[in-house]
Design a protein around this motif. Structure first.
Motif, PDB file in Angstrom:
ATOM      1  N   GLU A  92       0.824  -1.201   0.000  1.00 24.42           N
ATOM      2  CA  GLU A  92       0.000   0.000   0.000  1.00 24.42           C
ATOM      3  C   GLU A  92       0.864   1.259   0.000  1.00 24.42           C
ATOM      4  OE1 GLU A  92      -2.664  -0.110   3.272  1.00 24.42           O
ATOM      5  OE2 GLU A  92      -3.688  -1.944   2.614  1.00 24.42           O
ATOM      6  N   THR A  93       2.172   1.078   0.148  1.00 24.81           N
ATOM      7  CA  THR A  93       3.093   2.212   0.253  1.00 24.81           C
ATOM      8  C   THR A  93       3.789   2.429  -1.088  1.00 24.81           C
ATOM      9  OG1 THR A  93       3.468   1.608   2.559  1.00 24.81           O
ATOM     10  CG2 THR A  93       5.010   3.169   1.567  1.00 24.81           C
ATOM     11  N   LYS A  94       3.527   3.563  -1.697  1.00 24.44           N
ATOM     12  CA  LYS A  94       4.030   3.809  -3.050  1.00 24.44           C
ATOM     13  C   LYS A  94       5.544   3.725  -3.129  1.00 24.44           C
ATOM     14  CE  LYS A  94       0.187   6.908  -4.306  1.00 24.44           C
ATOM     15  NZ  LYS A  94      -0.401   7.041  -2.944  1.00 24.44           N
ATOM     16  N   ASP A  95       6.246   4.307  -2.152  1.00 24.22           N
ATOM     17  CA  ASP A  95       7.701   4.333  -2.302  1.00 24.22           C
ATOM     18  C   ASP A  95       8.376   3.031  -1.874  1.00 24.22           C
ATOM     19  OD1 ASP A  95       7.534   4.568   0.428  1.00 24.22           O
ATOM     20  OD2 ASP A  95       8.538   6.496   0.563  1.00 24.22           O
ATOM     21  N   ASP A  96       7.584   2.018  -1.540  1.00 22.33           N
ATOM     22  CA  ASP A  96       8.125   0.671  -1.348  1.00 22.33           C
ATOM     23  C   ASP A  96       8.056  -0.151  -2.631  1.00 22.33           C
ATOM     24  OD1 ASP A  96       8.772   1.009   1.307  1.00 22.33           O
ATOM     25  OD2 ASP A  96       6.921   0.096   2.068  1.00 22.33           O
ATOM     26  N   ALA A  97       7.305   0.342  -3.624  1.00 27.26           N
ATOM     27  CA  ALA A  97       6.996  -0.457  -4.809  1.00 27.26           C
ATOM     28  C   ALA A  97       8.119  -0.408  -5.839  1.00 27.26           C
ATOM     29  CB  ALA A  97       5.701   0.042  -5.447  1.00 27.26           C
ATOM     30  N   ARG A  98       8.419  -1.563  -6.418  1.00 28.79           N
ATOM     31  CA  ARG A  98       9.322  -1.611  -7.567  1.00 28.79           C
ATOM     32  C   ARG A  98       8.545  -1.389  -8.859  1.00 28.79           C
ATOM     33  NH1 ARG A  98      14.366  -3.686  -7.120  1.00 28.79           N
ATOM     34  NH2 ARG A  98      14.572  -2.595  -9.107  1.00 28.79           N
TER      35      ARG A  98
END
Length: 202
Positions: A92-98
């Motif tokens: 749910e966390t955008k800056d965790d996404a690749r």
């Protein structure tokens, strides 16, 4: 039962061969920014994820690549479909996404909300996959940069109004920044962070 069948169906019939084909097409697209290419292999993911976006997910996502999905995709069978066929966890966390996926017509967050990499590791950033109405026929943008001889014109339909501002801000932090894959139907258009975009005067 219908919902369950959506989760298990719609992937590549020949996963190794078709994923390799899509990967080659995407790498060629990033080497030649702004080029529109049809994928030889597409997927049939649950709606509202499009065919080309589904093929990108099957090709690039795995258990080491957290995926962010737009709200409409999150509320569909897409999270379970991606998890089943790729093993990729949904975050749910955008800056965790690749990788991040947005369906056609979905709201596009500003690019600085995603992982932008670091000066030491600029590759640790999000690749954003946005489905648009069409890859031609929209407002014309001049693209320049590595992989482009002189300049080329890109004109996707369905980009958000502030797209050019988002992209200009993204380009300004190079070598950090997101990379972008636009999809429509079975076609893709890749824009690496090295590409400079400007509005074409009418």
């Amino acid at each position: 039962m219908a919902a369950q069948s959506q989760i298990y169906a719609g992937a590549f019939a020949d996963p190794v061969f078709q994923a390799q084909s899509v990967f080659r097409t995407l790498m060629d697209g990033f080497a030649r920014p702004g080029t529109i290419t049809s994928l030889a292999a597409t997927a049939s993911p649950p709606l509202p994820l499009g065919k080309a976006s589904g093929a990108v997910a099957l090709t690039l996502c795995d258990h080491d690549t957290p995926v962010w999905l737009s709200l409409a995709l999150t509320k569909s069978a897409v999270p379970q479909w991606i998890a089943f066929h790729t093993g990729a966890p949904v975050t749910e966390t955008k800056d965790d996404a690749r990788f991040a996926f947005i369906e056609k017509g979905g709201a596009v967050p500003s690019f600085d909300q995603f992982a932008l990499g670091t000066q030491e590791y600029p590759d640790r950033s999000t690749t954003l996959v946005i489905e648009v109405e069409a890859l031609t026929g929209g407002s014309k943008l001049i693209a320049k940069g590595p992989g482009i001889k002189d300049e080329t014109i890109v004109a996707p339909q369905g980009l958000p109004d502030p797209f050019l501002d988002f992209w200009t801000d993204n380009r300004a932090i190079f070598p950090r920044g997101i990379d972008l894959i636009l999809t429509a139907g079975d076609a893709v258009l890749c824009l690496p962070r090295t590409t400079k975009l400007s509005a074409r005067e009418a």
